[in-house]
Design a protein around this motif. Structure first.
Motif, PDB file in Angstrom:
ATOM      1  N   GLY A 148     -36.359  74.305  16.385  1.00 26.43           N
ATOM      2  CA  GLY A 148     -35.669  73.030  16.199  1.00 26.43           C
ATOM      3  C   GLY A 148     -35.763  72.190  17.455  1.00 26.43           C
ATOM      4  N   ASP A 149     -34.719  71.431  17.739  1.00 24.65           N
ATOM      5  CA  ASP A 149     -34.675  70.628  18.961  1.00 24.65           C
ATOM      6  C   ASP A 149     -34.412  71.552  20.149  1.00 24.65           C
ATOM      7  N   LEU A 150     -35.301  71.509  21.123  1.00 23.90           N
ATOM      8  CA  LEU A 150     -35.146  72.388  22.280  1.00 23.90           C
ATOM      9  C   LEU A 150     -33.997  71.907  23.162  1.00 23.90           C
ATOM     10  N   ARG A 151     -33.158  72.838  23.586  1.00 26.99           N
ATOM     11  CA  ARG A 151     -31.963  72.475  24.358  1.00 26.99           C
ATOM     12  C   ARG A 151     -32.064  72.877  25.824  1.00 26.99           C
ATOM     13  N   TYR A 152     -32.375  74.130  26.115  1.00 27.05           N
ATOM     14  CA  TYR A 152     -32.540  74.545  27.502  1.00 27.05           C
ATOM     15  C   TYR A 152     -33.238  75.901  27.533  1.00 27.05           C
ATOM     16  N   GLY A 153     -33.661  76.297  28.730  1.00 27.05           N
ATOM     17  CA  GLY A 153     -34.287  77.597  28.910  1.00 27.05           C
ATOM     18  C   GLY A 153     -33.663  78.334  30.074  1.00 27.05           C
ATOM     19  N   TYR A 154     -33.840  79.633  30.104  1.00 29.54           N
ATOM     20  CA  TYR A 154     -33.301  80.437  31.192  1.00 29.54           C
ATOM     21  C   TYR A 154     -34.190  81.643  31.421  1.00 29.54           C
ATOM     22  N   ALA A 155     -34.174  82.157  32.639  1.00 31.93           N
ATOM     23  CA  ALA A 155     -34.953  83.350  32.961  1.00 31.93           C
ATOM     24  C   ALA A 155     -34.273  84.106  34.093  1.00 31.93           C
ATOM     25  N   THR A 156     -34.377  85.421  34.041  1.00 34.13           N
ATOM     26  CA  THR A 156     -33.865  86.289  35.095  1.00 34.13           C
ATOM     27  C   THR A 156     -34.952  87.284  35.468  1.00 34.13           C
ATOM     28  N   ARG A 157     -35.252  87.363  36.753  1.00 34.32           N
ATOM     29  CA  ARG A 157     -36.266  88.301  37.248  1.00 34.32           C
ATOM     30  C   ARG A 157     -35.666  88.983  38.484  1.00 34.32           C
ATOM     31  N   THR A 158     -35.124  90.175  38.287  1.00 35.13           N
ATOM     32  CA  THR A 158     -34.448  90.902  39.362  1.00 35.13           C
ATOM     33  C   THR A 158     -34.935  92.348  39.417  1.00 35.13           C
ATOM     34  N   HIS A 159     -34.807  92.941  40.607  1.00 27.77           N
ATOM     35  CA  HIS A 159     -35.112  94.357  40.802  1.00 27.77           C
ATOM     36  C   HIS A 159     -34.628  94.765  42.188  1.00 27.77           C
ATOM     37  N   LEU A 160     -34.745  96.033  42.509  1.00 28.60           N
ATOM     38  CA  LEU A 160     -34.401  96.545  43.829  1.00 28.60           C
ATOM     39  C   LEU A 160     -35.709  96.821  44.569  1.00 28.60           C
ATOM     40  N   GLY A 161     -36.207  95.789  45.256  1.00 28.96           N
ATOM     41  CA  GLY A 161     -37.471  95.887  45.963  1.00 28.96           C
ATOM     42  C   GLY A 161     -38.655  95.763  45.026  1.00 28.96           C
ATOM     43  N   ALA A 169     -38.261  85.450  48.031  1.00 26.63           N
ATOM     44  CA  ALA A 169     -38.186  85.788  46.605  1.00 26.63           C
ATOM     45  C   ALA A 169     -38.723  84.653  45.742  1.00 26.63           C
ATOM     46  N   LEU A 170     -38.600  83.420  46.216  1.00 30.59           N
ATOM     47  CA  LEU A 170     -39.132  82.283  45.465  1.00 30.59           C
ATOM     48  C   LEU A 170     -40.631  82.426  45.262  1.00 30.59           C
ATOM     49  N   TRP A 171     -41.373  82.597  46.337  1.00 29.51           N
ATOM     50  CA  TRP A 171     -42.832  82.681  46.240  1.00 29.51           C
ATOM     51  C   TRP A 171     -43.290  83.997  45.632  1.00 29.51           C
ATOM     52  N   ASP A 172     -42.495  85.035  45.774  1.00 25.16           N
ATOM     53  CA  ASP A 172     -42.873  86.335  45.229  1.00 25.16           C
ATOM     54  C   ASP A 172     -42.706  86.392  43.715  1.00 25.16           C
ATOM     55  N   LEU A 173     -41.636  85.782  43.194  1.00 23.79           N
ATOM     56  CA  LEU A 173     -41.253  86.029  41.805  1.00 23.79           C
ATOM     57  C   LEU A 173     -41.317  84.822  40.873  1.00 23.79           C
ATOM     58  N   ALA A 174     -41.068  83.630  41.385  1.00 21.68           N
ATOM     59  CA  ALA A 174     -40.841  82.482  40.498  1.00 21.68           C
ATOM     60  C   ALA A 174     -42.066  82.054  39.712  1.00 21.68           C
ATOM     61  N   ILE A 175     -43.246  82.272  40.252  1.00 19.60           N
ATOM     62  CA  ILE A 175     -44.448  81.716  39.652  1.00 19.60           C
ATOM     63  C   ILE A 175     -44.657  82.207  38.225  1.00 19.60           C
ATOM     64  N   HIS A 176     -44.203  83.436  37.931  1.00 17.42           N
ATOM     65  CA  HIS A 176     -44.398  83.990  36.590  1.00 17.42           C
ATOM     66  C   HIS A 176     -43.615  83.186  35.543  1.00 17.42           C
ATOM     67  N   ASP A 177     -42.330  83.010  35.791  1.00 18.49           N
ATOM     68  CA  ASP A 177     -41.484  82.336  34.811  1.00 18.49           C
ATOM     69  C   ASP A 177     -41.807  80.849  34.708  1.00 18.49           C
ATOM     70  N   ILE A 178     -42.144  80.223  35.832  1.00 16.84           N
ATOM     71  CA  ILE A 178     -42.543  78.811  35.780  1.00 16.84           C
ATOM     72  C   ILE A 178     -43.797  78.659  34.931  1.00 16.84           C
ATOM     73  N   ALA A 179     -44.751  79.562  35.116  1.00 15.36           N
ATOM     74  CA  ALA A 179     -45.988  79.497  34.333  1.00 15.36           C
ATOM     75  C   ALA A 179     -45.704  79.643  32.843  1.00 15.36           C
ATOM     76  N   ILE A 180     -44.781  80.542  32.484  1.00 13.27           N
ATOM     77  CA  ILE A 180     -44.462  80.752  31.068  1.00 13.27           C
ATOM     78  C   ILE A 180     -43.780  79.521  30.479  1.00 13.27           C
ATOM     79  N   PHE A 181     -42.775  78.983  31.180  1.00 12.98           N
ATOM     80  CA  PHE A 181     -42.109  77.781  30.677  1.00 12.98           C
ATOM     81  C   PHE A 181     -43.103  76.639  30.497  1.00 12.98           C
ATOM     82  N   ASN A 182     -43.968  76.427  31.481  1.00 12.35           N
ATOM     83  CA  ASN A 182     -44.950  75.340  31.374  1.00 12.35           C
ATOM     84  C   ASN A 182     -45.866  75.541  30.172  1.00 12.35           C
ATOM     85  N   ALA A 183     -46.297  76.780  29.964  1.00 10.73           N
ATOM     86  CA  ALA A 183     -47.198  77.067  28.845  1.00 10.73           C
ATOM     87  C   ALA A 183     -46.500  76.878  27.503  1.00 10.73           C
ATOM     88  N   TRP A 184     -45.272  77.368  27.383  1.00 14.11           N
ATOM     89  CA  TRP A 184     -44.549  77.246  26.119  1.00 14.11           C
ATOM     90  C   TRP A 184     -44.204  75.795  25.807  1.00 14.11           C
TER      91      TRP A 184
END
Length: 369
Positions: A148-161, A169-184
């Motif tokens: 339907g009408d898209l409202r918002y998105g969210y993502a969590t990427r956590t671990h212990l090391g 952590a920004l450069w290590d982890l964020a690129i995956h979720d940003i890439a997915i949101f952009n693609a979707w």
């Protein structure tokens, strides 16, 4: 089989070993060389994969220039080395598959993309998630309007090391979720914001960004490598995605979702039974009450296949057809580096909004609004 291409793998650390494995198994590839500065790694992969004596094993990148008819290289080295290696490879006439991020500098990324085009070579970035069956299927669901009408998105990427000492952590982890949101969504954000917290590696410690090892007392965010980062991505249609990243959280999560007026699409990588689910549900108004209706969960079936194998096959197809990857070209990798650079600017200014010009992503305009 005809049309075999000769590939060299540069870097056989944790990820490079998997690239080597996939290229060795590809029916249209001859792995002709492996490069790594650590002789013990070369010895290990020679034994692990029972490499032919004709495969060149060397600690020196320059030795590849003696390899006849080398078609392409796969680079899995630290990001700080990417620019020099990729530029040299393109100037030598080799097609390049590079581990993400393309480089750490958007100006360098654009230069490499233009260089590849000038030499009519393939430059592709290994954004493996873009080839994940759940991400591929999710894109079709979102773009078919099933939420339907898209409202918002969210993502969590956590671990212990593992805790990185070269990037936060920004450069290590964020690129995956940003890439997915952009693609979707089929678009890139026009505004980004980031806030973070440093606990483990503050100013002056190994890997921190502090100038001359000194704490910048004027910065709203402590200088150092942020262990916890919160991101907000805003797209041109008003859609916002919120991302939580942390590498000192024992609660390991790999979860991303998009919420729409008719339901939510959830990609939960930690769920082995249902990594991609469509949760239907909406509200029916009864007087001044909002009553949930039409609730059900549908587990979406996925095509089998290892994402990295698809990456390697896509690189081979791009070379044989002389056609850039539509999924993960150098330009797509550049967009992601541009976004990370803008997020870093926001992080260092305590969450200040950074606007991106979607027609020329390299133009960053800092705004107080």
């Amino acid at each position: 089989m005809t049309n075999k291409i000769n590939i060299a793998v540069i870097g056989v650390g944790r990820w490079g070993v998997h690239l080597l494995r996939n290229f060795l198994a590809h029916p249209q590839v001859n792995v002709v060389a492996v490069v790594d500065p650590h002789p013990e790694r070369l010895a290990a992969v020679k034994q692990q994969f029972d490499l032919d004596e004709n495969v060149l094993l060397t600690t020196q990148w320059q030795d590849l220039k003696t390899v006849p008819r080398l078609t392409g290289v796969a680079i899995a080295t630290p990001a700080t080395t990417h620019y020099a290696l990729i530029k040299d490879a393109l100037q030598e006439g080799y097609h390049v598959l590079a581990e993400k991020p393309l480089t750490l500098n958007p100006v360098e990324c654009r230069e490499l993309c233009h260089l590849a085009e000038q030499h009519h070579l393939i430059l592709m970035v290994d954004h493996t998630y873009l080839f994940h069956p759940a991400v591929e299927r999710g894109k079709t669901v979102v773009q078919a309007g099933k939420l339907g009408d898209l409202r918002y998105g969210y993502a969590t990427r956590t671990h212990l090391g593992p805790v990185r000492q070269d990037v936060d952590a920004l450069w290590d982890l964020a690129i995956h979720d940003i890439a997915i949101f952009n693609a979707w969504l089929g678009q890139i954000p026009i505004k980004v914001q980031a806030t973070g917290t440093v606990w483990l590696q503050g100013a002056g410690e190994q890997g921190s960004r502090g100038a001359e090892g000194k704490k910048d007392t004027n910065s709203p965010v402590p200088q150092g490598l942020a262990d916890l980062v919160w991101l907000t991505l805003t797209y041109s249609d008003g859609f916002q995605a919120y991302i939580h990243l942390c590498w000192l959280n024992p609660d390991k999560q790999r979860r991303l979702g998009i919420v729409g007026s008719l339901g939510s699409l959830i990609f939960d990588e930690m769920s082995l039974s249902s990594p991609l689910s469509l949760l239907h549900g909406e509200f029916e108004r009864q007087g001044n009450q909002f009553i949930p209706v039409n609730q059900k969960q549908v587990v979406l079936e996925l095509e089998p296949g290892e994402p990295l194998q698809k990456v390697c096959s896509s690189f081979v197809v791009s070379i044989l057809n002389n056609t850039p990857s539509e999924v993960s070209s150098g330009w797509i990798g550049t967009e992601l580096v541009e976004i990370l650079t803008a997020l870093t600017a926001s992080l260092e200014q305590g969450g200040k909004p950074i606007f991106l010009n979607v027609h020329q992503v390299s133009t960053l305009i800092i705004s107080d609004s």
